[in-house]
Scaffold this active site. Sequence first.
Site, PDB file in Angstrom:
ATOM      1  N   LYS A   1       1.024  -1.414   0.032  1.00 15.90           N
ATOM      2  CA  LYS A   1      -0.300  -0.243   0.325  1.00 15.90           C
ATOM      3  C   LYS A   1       0.769   1.292   0.259  1.00 15.90           C
ATOM      4  CE  LYS A   1      -3.926  -2.849   2.560  1.00 15.90           C
ATOM      5  NZ  LYS A   1      -4.710  -2.367   3.379  1.00 15.90           N
TER       6      LYS A   1
ATOM      7  N   GLN B   1      -4.173  -1.289  10.115  1.00 16.67           N
ATOM      8  CA  GLN B   1      -4.390  -2.895   8.619  1.00 16.67           C
ATOM      9  C   GLN B   1      -5.151  -4.103   9.702  1.00 16.67           C
ATOM     10  OE1 GLN B   1      -2.804  -3.708   5.441  1.00 16.67           O
ATOM     11  NE2 GLN B   1      -4.057  -5.955   6.239  1.00 16.67           N
TER      12      GLN B   1
ATOM     13  N   ASP C   1     -10.911   3.316   4.341  1.00 15.32           N
ATOM     14  CA  ASP C   1     -11.725   1.400   4.380  1.00 15.32           C
ATOM     15  C   ASP C   1     -12.807   1.894   4.326  1.00 15.32           C
ATOM     16  OD1 ASP C   1      -9.758  -0.108   4.038  1.00 15.32           O
ATOM     17  OD2 ASP C   1      -9.365   0.143   6.249  1.00 15.32           O
TER      18      ASP C   1
END
Length: 297
Positions: A52, A96, A119
């Site tokens: 990422k 994460q 997200d």
Amino acid sequence: MTDVIDGNAVAESVRDDLGGCIDTLAAAGVTPTLATVLMSDDPASETYVSMKQQDCEEVGIEARDIELDPDAPADRLFETIDDLNADPDVNGILVQMPVPDHVDDRRVLRRIDPMKDVDGFHPENVGRLVAGNARYKPCTPHGVQKVLAAADVETEGADAVVVGRSDIVGKPMANLLFQKAEGGNATVTVCHSRTADLAAKTGAADIVVAAAGVPEMIDGSMLSEGVTVIDVGINRVEADTEKGYELVGDVDFESAKAKAGAITPVPGGVGPMTRAMLLYNTVKAAGLQADVDVSLP
Ligand code: NAD
């Protein structure tokens, strides 16, 4: 001829389009910034985070990398999130998952400022999505929508079957597909581990999105001629390779391809799109926070 959809190419075009948005932000003095927080020593999580960050750097998004000891108290993570929430230079925050067992992951999702929740998992953003007024669409289902559009698959009026009902893929996917909006207007059936006759559902579908996490569980015998198959699954199965495993989807590719009009492969299908849509949400977050119209594609 079956159209094998190249997710890498679609992701590349999303990234290209974002370049113009990033230039617009730069002209306004804004560098979009994503903070990733890793509280794990799981190699797969470490790899995801570093991919990422690399993606960010490639398109001109600043990546901040925060690593916390997995044995640290939960409050260490919550304080880190609070600091990032308060930092005006940080536009997006990604913690994460999974976090260690002693950390309540739902509390983590609630703690992130919804404006920085790239997200799209904060309850406020989930609510907005369900209400048809999404701020940040979760990356994987948003990526699937983009793939369908790129492959000219009409969702309006289609019978779509989503296999899987997780918070990160199945539920938001179903919502996006039935919303009264572009890329939606499908009639959606959601299947899950208690579905009585999965093959009857998938066999009647125009579009199947497989997100169950069960290797190659959907094969050609469960599909109708001309169906569009989107394989979200990424499963490690033992194999005689250097690494000792290979990645397969939830779909048995060869038999499904023989029936499908269009199909995504694994790898190289939905995976690259998930990564691209995180960049998209980060650019969107930067535009919203700086009040700059970035004209996202
Ligand atoms: P999950 O385990 O949270 O959810 C799986 C869902 O599948 C559950 O709702 C369950 O009810 C359903 N299911 C399980 N077995 C089933 C069966 N036999 N029949 C019907 N339904 C069944 O998983 P998830 O996080 O949603 O991920 C699903 C898959 O997608 C995994 O392989 C994951 O690695 C992959 N994934 C890929 C990406 C990507 O970028 N391509 C992103 C996220 C997840």
